[in-house]
Design a protein around this motif. Structure first.
Motif, short mmCIF file in Angstrom:
data_model
loop_
_atom_site.label_atom_id
_atom_site.label_comp_id
_atom_site.label_asym_id
_atom_site.label_seq_id
_atom_site.Cartn_x
_atom_site.Cartn_y
_atom_site.Cartn_z
N ARG A 128 0.81 -1.02 0.06
CA ARG A 128 0.31 -0.10 -0.15
C ARG A 128 0.82 1.37 -0.22
N LYS B 121 -6.50 -1.09 8.04
CA LYS B 121 -5.87 -1.20 6.38
C LYS B 121 -5.92 0.66 6.31
N LYS C 159 -17.33 -9.75 7.41
CA LYS C 159 -17.27 -9.15 8.45
C LYS C 159 -17.92 -8.45 9.47
N GLU D 73 -12.00 -7.15 1.30
CA GLU D 73 -10.78 -7.03 0.87
C GLU D 73 -10.30 -8.61 1.64
P1 XMP Z 1 -12.16 -3.98 4.20
O1 XMP Z 1 -11.56 -4.57 2.80
O2 XMP Z 1 -11.24 -2.95 5.03
O3 XMP Z 1 -12.76 -2.76 3.14
O4 XMP Z 1 -13.36 -4.50 5.05
C1 XMP Z 1 -13.84 -1.88 2.91
C2 XMP Z 1 -13.80 -1.07 1.92
O5 XMP Z 1 -12.43 -0.30 1.81
C3 XMP Z 1 -12.12 -0.83 0.71
N1 XMP Z 1 -10.38 -0.26 0.43
C4 XMP Z 1 -9.89 0.22 0.54
N2 XMP Z 1 -9.95 1.26 -0.58
N3 XMP Z 1 -7.70 2.10 -0.47
C5 XMP Z 1 -8.80 2.29 -0.70
O6 XMP Z 1 -8.42 3.43 -1.54
C6 XMP Z 1 -7.39 1.16 0.14
O7 XMP Z 1 -6.55 0.51 0.73
C7 XMP Z 1 -8.29 -0.13 0.62
N4 XMP Z 1 -8.01 -0.80 1.62
C8 XMP Z 1 -9.77 -1.83 1.38
C9 XMP Z 1 -11.73 -1.65 0.12
O8 XMP Z 1 -12.10 -2.35 -1.64
C10 XMP Z 1 -13.69 -1.98 0.69
O9 XMP Z 1 -14.80 -1.14 -0.19
#
Ligand code: XMP
Length: 508
Positions: A292, A339, A500, A506
């Motif tokens: 990232r 994240k 989740k 992701e």
């Molecule tokens: P997670 O995986 O945390 O994702 O359940 C929640 C939402 O966030 C998006 N996501 C990101 N969007 N940069 C972004 O712009 C990132 O590094 C990132 N990581 C997760 C993911 O696609 C979902 O919509």
């Protein structure tokens, strides 16, 4: 418009969206905002949101009593009702039986304006531990449930309150009750529409920008695209969009963006192919957070280099939307970083630009409406969110071009089939993940040893919690057949059935 004072409820943005759906402007403001600043907005009405605190707790959020002395109509919801009672000399206490979920509301004042056209008995959504046990002087009960005083009013002071949450859809006539407050009591005017918004924003952009140049990082996502289309409508070729192809985009993404925006909208788009740069920097890297950071940093560098080439650029436009702006009242304390989100189009820190954020006041559903209104095709406006680091975090372990190409093919098939089956808009986010795991398979008479891929599809409202989509078996079978037959490099496909929490949407 209507001002919503935020006491930490998870529903406060929903209240604002409901009011805006009525065609009335609404904004969310922290409960501790200075009263004079609130009054300066000349609100037609004020709604006090719910919140997790107890009015008697030490440091519980409260209000300057001055707010009640201006005869502006006030509606308290849940915590808002308890606070109104407490501040006017009534009593609130922990309920013996906490009310959580649906409850039957029975009206005591059937002719009250708030209950115009509402049946005598109706279902409402409750979610509270405390409730009003002793009414404040001069307040009257206008509705109740089995175990609580559910609604109160003081007509002379223009103060009203519900113990329940009219803003959630589980409250059967909740929307109508809010409407009765907004139009019947606050007498707000209907003047919030996306047509008006486009017209006035285009005018503002023209005035502000004059004959200067604007740059914008276009990702192809909804927010940056709608911002670009709006600015393009105002100043045309004075806007330069920079589209960075990181090599981590979905199949044909760059082509699609150029076709829709450069061609159909005659937008000035600079498409930068930076695939090699990104893949070189990512070589050998397997840790998700390191990936990232590398992608985020590289993006800013590429963007900066391109931005410097555009002469006279004084404005940097961004697709910031209202939920990014609302200074939300945090009640949970500092949260750990799960994240680190990087967004394409993030502000390059060392560049000195003036910011242009034409969507700052809009909720996501409003951004989509503006997009449609401007003529952006549905399949672009309704797209699922795509993370900034792109396929970089959907290829688990090391990222290579070979893997990115394999993933792109598989992902395109999944999405195509979702659209064909009319399922795309019924799920919130769907994609394929490529694992660094190879397994043995057989094709014809040959042994194969190839990658494993995962189908992921989530349903969610706020992306904070999610469930896995219950896609039909026949559909999954079709996708499986196609991916395993058509995509070289994948010989095994699985379906992710994790919610989740404890998983995330992701995989990295
Ligand atoms: P997670 O995986 O945390 O994702 O359940 C929640 C939402 O966030 C998006 N996501 C990101 N969007 N940069 C972004 O712009 C990132 O590094 C990132 N990581 C997760 C993911 O696609 C979902 O919509």
């Amino acid at each position: 418009g209507i001002v919503i004072l935020d006491f930490g409820s998870q529903y406060n943005q929903l209240i604002a969206r409901r009011v805006r759906e009525m065609g009335v402007y609404a904004e969310v403001v922290p409960f501790h905002e200075d009263v004079d600043k609130i009054l300066a907005r000349e609100p037609k009405g004020i709604i006090l949101s719910g919140g997790p605190a107890s009015v008697y707790a030490e440091g519980a959020p409260s209000l300057d009593i001055k707010l009640f002395q201006n005869n502006i109509p006030i509606l308290g919801l849940c915590y808002g009702m308890q606070l109104i009672t407490h501040l006017h000399g009534g009593k609130v206490a922990r309920a013996d039986k906490q009310e959580f979920g649906k409850a039957e509301l029975e009206l005591d004042d059937k002719n009250h304006i708030l209950y115009k056209d509402i049946p005598n008995k109706t279902t409402v959504w409750m979610s509270h531990g405390d409730h009003v046990t002793e009414m404040a002087p001069d307040f009257k009960i206008i509705a109740h449930t089995d175990s609580s005083i559910a609604a109160i009013e003081n007509n002379d002071k223009n103060i009203y309150a519900f113990q329940y949450h009219p803003e959630v859809t589980h409250s059967q006539h909740g929307f109508d009750m809010l409407k009765n407050f907004v139009f019947g009591i606050a007498k707000a005017e209907k003047n919030w529409s996306m047509e008006n918004y486009i017209e006035s924003t285009v005018k503002q952009i023209k005035e502000r920008v004059g004959n200067k140049q604007v740059i914008l990082g276009l990702s192809g996502g909804v927010d940056s695209s709608v911002a670009a289309a709006l600015i393009n409508k105002a100043i045309g070729r004075q806007l330069t969009c920079i589209f960075v192809d990181t090599g981590l985009l979905r199949k044909d993404e760059a082509k699609q963006v150029m076709e829709v925006y450069a061609k159909n909208f005659d937008m000035n788009i600079k498409c930068v192919n930076a695939e090699e740069r990104f893949l070189t920097k990512l070589a050998g890297v397997t840790d998700p957070e390191t990936k990232r950071k590398i992608i985020g940093k590289e993006f800013v560098e590429v963007f900066n280099e391109e931005a410097k080439k555009i002469e006279g650029a004084e404005f940097l436009a961004q697709g910031t939307i209202y939920p990014d702006v609302i200074e939300s009242v945090s009640v949970k304390g500092p949260s750990v970083t799960i994240k680190s989100h990087h967004n394409v189009g993030g502000l390059p820190e060392d560049l000195k630009f003036e910011l242009l954020e034409p969507l700052r006041e809009l909720f996501k559903d409003e951004v989509r409406k503006v997009g449609r209104e401007l003529g952006i095709p549905d399949y672009m406006v309704d797209r699922h969110p795509f993370p900034g680091p792109g396929l970089g975090i959907r290829i688990l372990g090391e990222v290579t071009k070979e893997k990115a190409d394999i993933l792109r093919e598989a992902d395109a098939i999944f999405i195509e089939e979702l659209r064909k089956a009319d399922l795309y808009n019924k799920v919130s986010q769907a994609f394929v993940v490529l694992l660094p795991v190879k397994s043995v398979g057989v094709m014809g008479d040959e042994r194969t040893y190839e990658y494993t891929a995962v189908l992921r599809s989530a349903n969610t409202i706020d992306f904070m919690t999610a469930t896995w989509s219950h896609l039909p078996y026949e559909f999954l079978e079709k996708v499986s057949n196609r991916i395993l037959n058509e995509v070289k490099g994948i010989n095994r496909l699985t379906y992710d059935i994790s919610s989740k929490p404890p998983a995330t949407i992701e995989w990295e």
